[in-house]
Each structure stands twice: as structure tokens, then as C-alpha cells.
Scaffold this motif. Structure first.
Motif, PDB file in Angstrom:
ATOM      1  N   SER A   2       3.018  12.811 -22.791  1.00 39.28           N
ATOM      2  CA  SER A   2       2.624  11.676 -21.840  1.00 39.28           C
ATOM      3  C   SER A   2       3.105  10.372 -22.414  1.00 39.28           C
ATOM      4  CB  SER A   2       1.288  11.718 -21.674  1.00 39.28           C
ATOM      5  OG  SER A   2       0.460  11.754 -22.914  1.00 39.28           O
ATOM      6  N   ARG A  48       1.479   6.313 -22.852  1.00 39.76           N
ATOM      7  CA  ARG A  48       0.406   5.185 -22.392  1.00 39.76           C
ATOM      8  C   ARG A  48       1.192   3.942 -22.537  1.00 39.76           C
ATOM      9  NH1 ARG A  48      -4.904   6.836 -26.123  1.00 39.76           N
ATOM     10  NH2 ARG A  48      -4.672   9.190 -26.016  1.00 39.76           N
ATOM     11  N   LEU A  84      -3.158   2.821 -19.327  1.00 36.67           N
ATOM     12  CA  LEU A  84      -2.930   3.678 -18.170  1.00 36.67           C
ATOM     13  C   LEU A  84      -1.837   4.771 -18.622  1.00 36.67           C
ATOM     14  CD1 LEU A  84      -1.477   0.783 -15.872  1.00 36.67           C
ATOM     15  CD2 LEU A  84      -3.591   2.141 -15.827  1.00 36.67           C
ATOM     16  N   SER A 105       0.659   8.410 -17.901  1.00 40.30           N
ATOM     17  CA  SER A 105       1.359   9.197 -17.066  1.00 40.30           C
ATOM     18  C   SER A 105       2.292  10.152 -17.919  1.00 40.30           C
ATOM     19  CB  SER A 105       2.459   8.272 -16.269  1.00 40.30           C
ATOM     20  OG  SER A 105       3.280   9.053 -15.322  1.00 40.30           O
ATOM     21  N   TYR A 143       4.106  14.587 -17.964  1.00 34.00           N
ATOM     22  CA  TYR A 143       4.648  15.948 -17.474  1.00 34.00           C
ATOM     23  C   TYR A 143       3.969  17.071 -18.344  1.00 34.00           C
ATOM     24  CZ  TYR A 143       7.704  18.463 -14.585  1.00 34.00           C
ATOM     25  OH  TYR A 143       8.422  19.482 -13.610  1.00 34.00           O
ATOM     26  N   TRP A 174       3.368  16.768 -12.903  1.00 34.42           N
ATOM     27  CA  TRP A 174       3.099  15.399 -13.418  1.00 34.42           C
ATOM     28  C   TRP A 174       1.718  15.117 -13.276  1.00 34.42           C
ATOM     29  CZ3 TRP A 174       1.178  12.208  -9.854  1.00 34.42           C
ATOM     30  CH2 TRP A 174       1.340  12.670  -8.436  1.00 34.42           C
ATOM     31  N   HIS A 175       1.436  14.093 -14.093  1.00 29.74           N
ATOM     32  CA  HIS A 175       0.088  13.614 -13.985  1.00 29.74           C
ATOM     33  C   HIS A 175      -0.063  12.128 -14.237  1.00 29.74           C
ATOM     34  CE1 HIS A 175       0.654  14.520 -18.199  1.00 29.74           C
ATOM     35  NE2 HIS A 175       0.104  13.230 -18.514  1.00 29.74           N
ATOM     36  N   VAL A 176      -0.909  11.479 -13.692  1.00 33.30           N
ATOM     37  CA  VAL A 176      -1.323  10.234 -14.053  1.00 33.30           C
ATOM     38  C   VAL A 176      -2.620   9.828 -14.106  1.00 33.30           C
ATOM     39  CG1 VAL A 176       0.899   9.184 -12.483  1.00 33.30           C
ATOM     40  CG2 VAL A 176      -1.371   9.632 -11.348  1.00 33.30           C
ATOM     41  N   GLY A 177      -3.183   8.769 -14.740  1.00 33.16           N
ATOM     42  CA  GLY A 177      -4.567   8.556 -14.862  1.00 33.16           C
ATOM     43  C   GLY A 177      -4.803   7.146 -15.722  1.00 33.16           C
ATOM     44  N   ARG A 181     -11.419   9.199 -20.630  1.00 35.34           N
ATOM     45  CA  ARG A 181      -9.868   9.356 -19.670  1.00 35.34           C
ATOM     46  C   ARG A 181     -10.190  10.124 -18.167  1.00 35.34           C
ATOM     47  NH1 ARG A 181      -4.048  11.826 -21.419  1.00 35.34           N
ATOM     48  NH2 ARG A 181      -4.277  10.110 -23.099  1.00 35.34           N
ATOM     49  N   GLU A 187      -7.666  11.862 -15.066  1.00 36.42           N
ATOM     50  CA  GLU A 187      -6.439  12.094 -14.806  1.00 36.42           C
ATOM     51  C   GLU A 187      -6.378  12.902 -13.617  1.00 36.42           C
ATOM     52  OE1 GLU A 187      -3.517  12.794 -18.542  1.00 36.42           O
ATOM     53  OE2 GLU A 187      -5.339  14.177 -18.351  1.00 36.42           O
ATOM     54  N   GLN A 200      -3.668  15.528 -11.671  1.00 39.38           N
ATOM     55  CA  GLN A 200      -2.570  16.282 -11.977  1.00 39.38           C
ATOM     56  C   GLN A 200      -1.919  17.009 -10.955  1.00 39.38           C
ATOM     57  OE1 GLN A 200      -2.738  19.466 -14.932  1.00 39.38           O
ATOM     58  NE2 GLN A 200      -0.827  18.837 -15.911  1.00 39.38           N
TER      59      GLN A 200
END
Length: 233
Positions: free
Chosen positions: A135, A137, A152, A154, A156, A175-178, A194, A196, A198
Motif C-alpha cells: 500500500s 499512504r 489516505l 490505497s 493491492y 485493491w483497497h482504499v481507505g 484506520r 478500509e 477492499q
């Protein structure tokens, strides 16, 4: 001092009879200096290091995970997990991270069945899962002198979900975002929090010693809340 000794640090107490000087948390010792022994006091305004100087470097982190899943083909009940990883903040704005996530116990709301034609060969209800995670940041407010620093994230991940005691497995990636935040507890230890989202797609199955493609692919959505600590050099 009149004997030539020089003490440097933060003045904690300043009276007509004595001065207490120290430098917490970097130096655990404090010094009580009698006024009659002091030759000269030089006052300097304290300036903290700017964020660009004090925030680069390696980090080691671990977080406890609370996972909620959503899937039409592979519905799982909420499960706890653990993350451990390392990272490097290459710039006050950017940090690179890599690590491993482990979910020791997952129970399916409905049995997951493997079929050949119309015949059900095996069905599973209990799994465990591990993932290799990469990831990035972004700290958009790194110029601000806030004690709590939001970011933030994001990335894989490559995931393997294993039915308990079967020797079979499902393989996938996604993938992931958070977003999250870090807050210093000491000079090097930080509290981490955090959230997230996914999206995982399983497309490969290891079944009875043979590997094949899943038809159709299995999509799984995961919502993760995590809390932990990091050690930052």
C-alpha cells in the motif's frame, strides 16, 4: 556554572533560589541548580523540528483488524484479524508499506460448495485467510503541525483463503482504499487507526491436489476497522 560546567535543557522550575532543568523525554535525568552556584543563564526560544525533518524513515507496525464481509457467492460472518508490516516514509507526503494480514477463523453464513457438473464434490463452512499487502499512504496535511496526522491509503493485495483441514484453497487478489490517522505516544511509538474498503476477486482454486480456474469468479467485499501501534525511526 561558576565551576565551568554547562547544562543545557528545558527550564522546568525557575525561582530566586534554584533552577530545575531537564530535557524530557530524551533525557530522564533532571538537574537542580542552586542560584549561588550559577554564573550565567542564557535563555533561548525553543523551536521544534519541522515535519520534513522529523517524519522520514522506517516504520514497523502491527494492527488488530475487525472485518465485515459482503459476497453473493462467499458470504462470511464478521471476523477478527491481525496485520504486521514494515514501511518507509520516503517523503513527508508519501509512505510505502508492505506486510501480511492473517484472519485465523472465518465462518460462512452458507456452505460453499464445489461442483463438477451437477454433482457437489465438497462443501466448506470454515476457513482461514492470509494476504500479502502492498500500500501507499498520502499525508495531505504534512505541513500542518497537528499532533494527530490524518492520511489516505490505497494499495493491492494477494489473498489465499483456505478451508479448514481440507488441503484445498481459493486464490485471488484485489485493491483497497481507505483513510486513517497516526498520533505520537512517545518520540518513536505512534497510535494507528484506520478504515478500509477492499474488493477481492477469487479466480483460482486448488482442489484435490489440482489447480484450476473458478467459473464464475467469486467477488468479495470487505470493510475493515483496525487499531494498533507503530514504531517509527
Amino acid at each position: 556554572m561558576k565551576d565551568g560546567t554547562v547544562y543545557k535543557g528545558k527550564i522546568l522550575i525557575d525561582t530566586d533560589k534554584a533552577i530545575l532543568i531537564g530535557n524530557p523525554p530524551f533525557d530522564p535525568n533532571s538537574y537542580l541548580l542552586q542560584s549561588e552556584d550559577i554564573d550565567k543563564i542564557i535563555y533561548e526560544e525553543y523551536h521544534s523540528n519541522p515535519p520534513a525533518e522529523r517524519k522520514r524513515g522506517f516504520t514497523f507496525e502491527s494492527r488488530l483488524l475487525g472485518n465485515v464481509f459482503s459476497s453473493d457467492q462467499l458470504p462470511s460472518r464478521p471476523s477478527p484479524g491481525l496485520y504486521a508490516g514494515v514501511g518507509f516514509r520516503v517523503h513527508p507526503l508519501v509512505e510505502l508499506n508492505g506486510g501480511v494480514e492473517w484472519i485465523p477463523a472465518m465462518h460462512e453464513s452458507d456452505s460453499f460448495a464445489v461442483q463438477e457438473g451437477t454433482t457437489t464434490t465438497r462443501s466448506y463452512e470454515d476457513f482461514w485467510q492470509y494476504s500479502a499487502v502492498f500500500s501507499v499512504r498520502l499525508y495531505p496535511f504534512y505541513r500542518e503541525k497537528w499532533k494527530t496526522e490524518p492520511y489516505l491509503v490505497s494499495g493491492y493485495s494477494w489473498t489465499k483463503q483456505i478451508p479448514t483441514g481440507s488441503g484445498d484453497s481459493l486464490k485471488g487478489s484485489g485493491w483497497h482504499v481507505g483513510f486513517g490517522a497516526i498520533r505520537p505516544l512517545t518520540t518513536h511509538i505512534f497510535l494507528e487507526g484506520r478504515f478500509e474498503y477492499q474488493q477481492l476477486t477469487y479466480d483460482t482454486i486448488q482442489f484435490l491436489g489440482q489447480q484450476g480456474s473458478l467459473q464464475p469468479n467469486i467477488d468479495q467485499h470487505r470493510y475493515t476497522f483496525s487499531l494498533g501501534a507503530s514504531y517509527r525511526l
